[in-house]
Design a protein around this motif. Structure first.
Motif, short mmCIF file in Angstrom:
data_model
loop_
_atom_site.label_atom_id
_atom_site.label_comp_id
_atom_site.label_asym_id
_atom_site.label_seq_id
_atom_site.Cartn_x
_atom_site.Cartn_y
_atom_site.Cartn_z
N GLU A 146 0.83 -1.20 0.00
CA GLU A 146 0.00 0.00 0.00
C GLU A 146 0.86 1.26 0.00
O GLU A 146 0.58 2.22 -0.73
CB GLU A 146 -0.92 -0.01 1.23
N LEU A 147 1.93 1.25 0.82
CA LEU A 147 2.83 2.40 0.84
C LEU A 147 3.51 2.60 -0.51
O LEU A 147 3.70 3.72 -0.97
CB LEU A 147 3.87 2.23 1.95
N ARG A 148 3.89 1.48 -1.14
CA ARG A 148 4.54 1.59 -2.45
C ARG A 148 3.59 2.21 -3.48
O ARG A 148 3.97 3.09 -4.25
CB ARG A 148 4.99 0.21 -2.92
N LYS A 149 2.34 1.74 -3.47
CA LYS A 149 1.37 2.30 -4.42
C LYS A 149 1.13 3.77 -4.13
O LYS A 149 1.01 4.58 -5.07
CB LYS A 149 0.06 1.53 -4.33
N ARG A 150 1.06 4.12 -2.83
CA ARG A 150 0.83 5.53 -2.49
C ARG A 150 2.01 6.40 -2.93
O ARG A 150 1.83 7.50 -3.45
CB ARG A 150 0.59 5.66 -0.99
N ARG A 151 3.23 5.87 -2.72
CA ARG A 151 4.39 6.65 -3.15
C ARG A 151 4.42 6.82 -4.66
O ARG A 151 4.76 7.89 -5.18
CB ARG A 151 5.67 5.95 -2.67
N GLU A 152 4.07 5.74 -5.38
CA GLU A 152 4.04 5.85 -6.84
C GLU A 152 3.00 6.87 -7.29
O GLU A 152 3.25 7.66 -8.22
CB GLU A 152 3.73 4.49 -7.46
N GLU A 153 1.84 6.88 -6.64
CA GLU A 153 0.80 7.84 -7.00
C GLU A 153 1.24 9.27 -6.71
O GLU A 153 1.06 10.17 -7.53
CB GLU A 153 -0.49 7.52 -6.22
N VAL A 154 1.85 9.47 -5.54
CA VAL A 154 2.34 10.81 -5.19
C VAL A 154 3.42 11.26 -6.16
O VAL A 154 3.46 12.41 -6.60
CB VAL A 154 2.85 10.82 -3.73
N GLU A 155 4.33 10.33 -6.51
CA GLU A 155 5.41 10.68 -7.43
C GLU A 155 4.85 11.01 -8.83
O GLU A 155 5.32 11.94 -9.49
CB GLU A 155 6.40 9.50 -7.54
N ARG A 156 3.84 10.25 -9.24
CA ARG A 156 3.24 10.54 -10.55
C ARG A 156 2.58 11.92 -10.55
O ARG A 156 2.76 12.70 -11.49
CB ARG A 156 2.20 9.47 -10.88
N GLN A 157 1.83 12.22 -9.48
CA GLN A 157 1.18 13.53 -9.41
C GLN A 157 2.21 14.66 -9.31
O GLN A 157 2.02 15.75 -9.85
CB GLN A 157 0.23 13.57 -8.21
N ARG A 158 3.33 14.37 -8.60
CA ARG A 158 4.35 15.40 -8.49
C ARG A 158 4.98 15.70 -9.85
O ARG A 158 5.22 16.85 -10.20
CB ARG A 158 5.44 14.95 -7.50
N LYS A 159 5.23 14.62 -10.62
CA LYS A 159 5.81 14.83 -11.95
C LYS A 159 4.84 15.59 -12.85
O LYS A 159 5.24 16.48 -13.61
CB LYS A 159 6.16 13.48 -12.57
N GLU A 160 3.54 15.23 -12.77
CA GLU A 160 2.57 15.95 -13.58
C GLU A 160 2.50 17.42 -13.18
O GLU A 160 2.44 18.31 -14.02
CB GLU A 160 1.19 15.30 -13.44
N SER A 161 2.51 17.66 -11.85
CA SER A 161 2.49 19.04 -11.37
C SER A 161 3.73 19.80 -11.81
O SER A 161 3.65 20.95 -12.22
CB SER A 161 2.38 19.05 -9.84
N GLU A 162 4.89 19.12 -11.75
CA GLU A 162 6.12 19.78 -12.17
C GLU A 162 6.09 20.09 -13.67
O GLU A 162 6.54 21.16 -14.09
CB GLU A 162 7.31 18.85 -11.85
#
Length: 619
Positions: free
Chosen positions: A561-577
């Protein structure tokens, strides 16, 4: 004597006049910070001490009817915190957008340094260098948060015009003055920096701006409503229509928690701004949903503490807003919570009117939340939640308890009746019709008594669980402490050696008595071999292995679950960037186009003869 006194008075008067003439030029050389004071665009706020606790504000709508008003209530609560004089406001949007806030603060520092260097150069009469520094400060402030730094931008623009006047660039200075007054008609221009003809031009332009035609700008935001600032002034929650604007490009700033600040220049008409999510948005949505699901339970304070940790602030001011049907007032529960231990520094419940009356109608409730701190009880935190038992559940528990008591009483009554019928049956002839009736009635009473007792016990037990399970009500420091701590992990199954240690130990054998004559040492007896450890019971091993497998499975699921959450946060961060980079590139292109246009205008103006050039040279 009289003529001498008259001469002395004349001498004193002459000295006073000479002193005034000498002080005048010196006063004109005083630093600009004491003479140039542009207006403060934001509301006056009381200065909080340096060690004041930082507070962020969040409003959570408990139903769809309260969403728009909850966003408006955030703004009023932020103003109450800023005006309290004892708390330091940290906007939740800034706290969650760490990277964006760091960039804006860097631009603010750059602008402040440039303005300071420009002022120093101006005081040293190096006005060409001052113009470069003030222009740099102006550009840097345009990349800062103008909902808070528009006053400084206006001051930099005024001083840029003053430097242009000192360099003889009158046409460019007049263009800068027009822009400054169009954005801020109340901007102050000191005669210490502008000659009389320029001051006349300033007042003429100010009157033209105030009496000229006004325009309207309609601002909308996607995907959520946001606070809207135009030229540093708060204008409402989007979508909002901003009237009484001058015919100029105005600075529009929109702010919403969980999204990056968006800012650009807009003219009259429609302006739609898109807010880019930041990496902390999923966490914010999860925590606010937890609060909305159980706004009266311990999960509320736990989620708010996690929100404070996410925003990195010591206190959270939360407003739980319920709108309900119709146009009635909002029901608001407010609490200011200490993130460290969950202590409720302030707590209030009240109603707030909707619409235009919301600002004034919410002041009493908000003042109660920011004016004082509630002391802890015996060093323990004070809370105001129901310990997980809602009022409706507690009411149902009480009803079931009363029903259980009634059934028990009925069971006892019918049991006594059945016993009475049994005694009467024994005294009656067994072959008579009455004996058969007594037997049948007694059995019926006995069954009813058994059923009543069983149902009564079950109903009373369930009612007790509904009414009292989960701890006490609000204000219980013990229940808050239990709710704020994570649940303890299940104790591991004790090993076989511990089980054996709890068994009674065998008594040692009595010492062997020897005769006095037998003094020769007896041959050493062989040492008994150590007893082999008894194997643990099979059931204990199975339980231990099952517990271990369960823990491993739980750990694996948690890691997944933590891995999936980190991947989701990283994806959103890249999109935001990526979005931020695209917006920055577009903004740079726009600034470059404006710079080229301004340079072209300057070149055209330089080709034209300057206004009153001979008079200015003589001046």
């Amino acid at each position: 004597m009289r003529p001498s006194k008259v001469r002395a008075a004349h001498a004193a008067l002459s000295g006073w006049l000479v002193g005034l003439l000498a002080v005048g030029p010196a006063a004109a050389q005083t630093p600009v910070s004491t003479r140039l004071v542009p207006r403060a665009l934001s509301a006056a706020t009381a200065e909080a001490p340096a060690d004041a606790p930082a507070v962020t504000v969040v409003a959570i709508a408990l139903d769809a009817a309260a969403r728009a008003d909850a966003v408006r209530l955030v703004r009023e609560a932020e103003q109450a915190v800023a005006n309290s004089g004892r708390l330091k406001l940290v906007r939740l949007a800034d706290a969650l957008d760490v990277e964006g806030q760091r960039e804006r603060q860097a631009r603010e520092s750059e602008a402040a340094e440039a303005a300071k260097a420009g002022q120093r150069a101006y005081d040293e009469l190096d006005t060409e260098k001052a113009l470069v520094h003030f222009d740099k400060a102006l550009r840097a402030y345009e990349g800062a948060d103008l909902s808070q730094r528009f006053t400084e931008l206006s001051r930099a623009r005024v001083m840029k015009a003053a430097s242009q006047v000192a360099n003889g660039e009158n046409t460019a200075a007049q263009l800068e003055i027009r822009t400054a007054l169009a954005l801020n008609p109340e901007a102050r221009f000191s005669p210490n920096f502008f000659p009389p003809e320029e001051m006349t031009f300033v007042e003429k332009e100010r009157k033209a701006v105030l009496s000229g035609n006004k325009s309207t700008l309609r601002v909308s935001t996607e995907p959520v409503p946001a606070q809207v600032y135009v030229d540093g002034q708060f204008r409402g929650i989007s979508p909002v229509e901003v009237a009484d604007l001058t015919a100029a490009d105005h600075y529009v700033t929109v702010v919403a928690p969980g999204y990056a600040l968006n800012q650009r220049r807009e003219r009259a008409g429609e302006a739609s701004l898109t807010l880019a999510p930041v990496a902390a948005l999923p966490g914010l949505q999860t925590l606010t949903d937890q609060v909305a699901r159980k706004p009266d339970g311990s999960e509320r304070d736990k989620a708010l503490r996690e929100l404070g940790s996410l925003a990195d602030v010591p206190q959270v001011l939360a407003l739980l807003v319920r709108g309900g049907a119709g146009a009635g007032p909002l029901e608001v529960t407010g609490l200011r919570l200490d993130v460290l231990d969950g202590h409720n520094q302030a707590y209030a419940i009240g109603t707030v009117p909707r619409g235009d009356a919301l600002a004034d109608g919410s002041q009493a409730l908000l003042t109660q939340l920011v004016s004082t701190d509630t002391p802890r009880q015996a060093g323990k935190p004070v809370t105001h939640f129901s310990g997980g038992v809602s009022s409706s559940r507690r009411t149902a528990g009480y009803v079931l308890m009363a029903t259980g008591v009634a059934l028990l009483a009925g069971g006892v009554y019918f049991g006594m009746e059945a016993s009475s019928k049994s005694d009467e049956f024994k005294r009656t002839a067994q072959n008579s019709r009455r004996a058969q009736d007594l037997k049948s009635t007694g059995k019926t009473y006995a069954v009813v008594a058994d059923v009543g007792v069983l149902l009564g016990l079950a109903s009373a037990g369930v009612g007790s669980y509904f009414a009292f399970a989960g701890g006490g009500g609000g204000g219980s420091s013990k229940s808050s402490a239990r709710a704020s701590r994570p649940a303890p992990a299940p104790a591991p199954t004790p090993p076989a050696t511990e089980t054996k240690a709890r068994e009674p130990l065998p008594m040692p054998p009595p010492p062997e008595q020897t005769a006095p004559a037998a003094r020769q040492p007896a041959p050493a007896a062989p040492q008994p071999a150590p007893a082999a450890p008894q194997p643990a019971p099979a059931s204990s091993k199975k339980d231990k292995e099952a517990a271990k497998r369960a823990q491993e499975e739980e750990a694996r699921q948690r890691e997944e679950e933590l891995r999936k959450r980190r991947e989701e946060v990283e994806r959103q961060r890249k999109e935001s960037e990526e979005r931020r980079k695209q917006e920055e590139a577009a903004a740079k292109r726009e600034q470059e186009e404006r710079r080229r246009e301004e340079e072209r205008r300057r070149q055209e103006e330089k080709k034209r003869p300057s206004l009153d050039e001979d008079d200015l040279r003589n001046y």
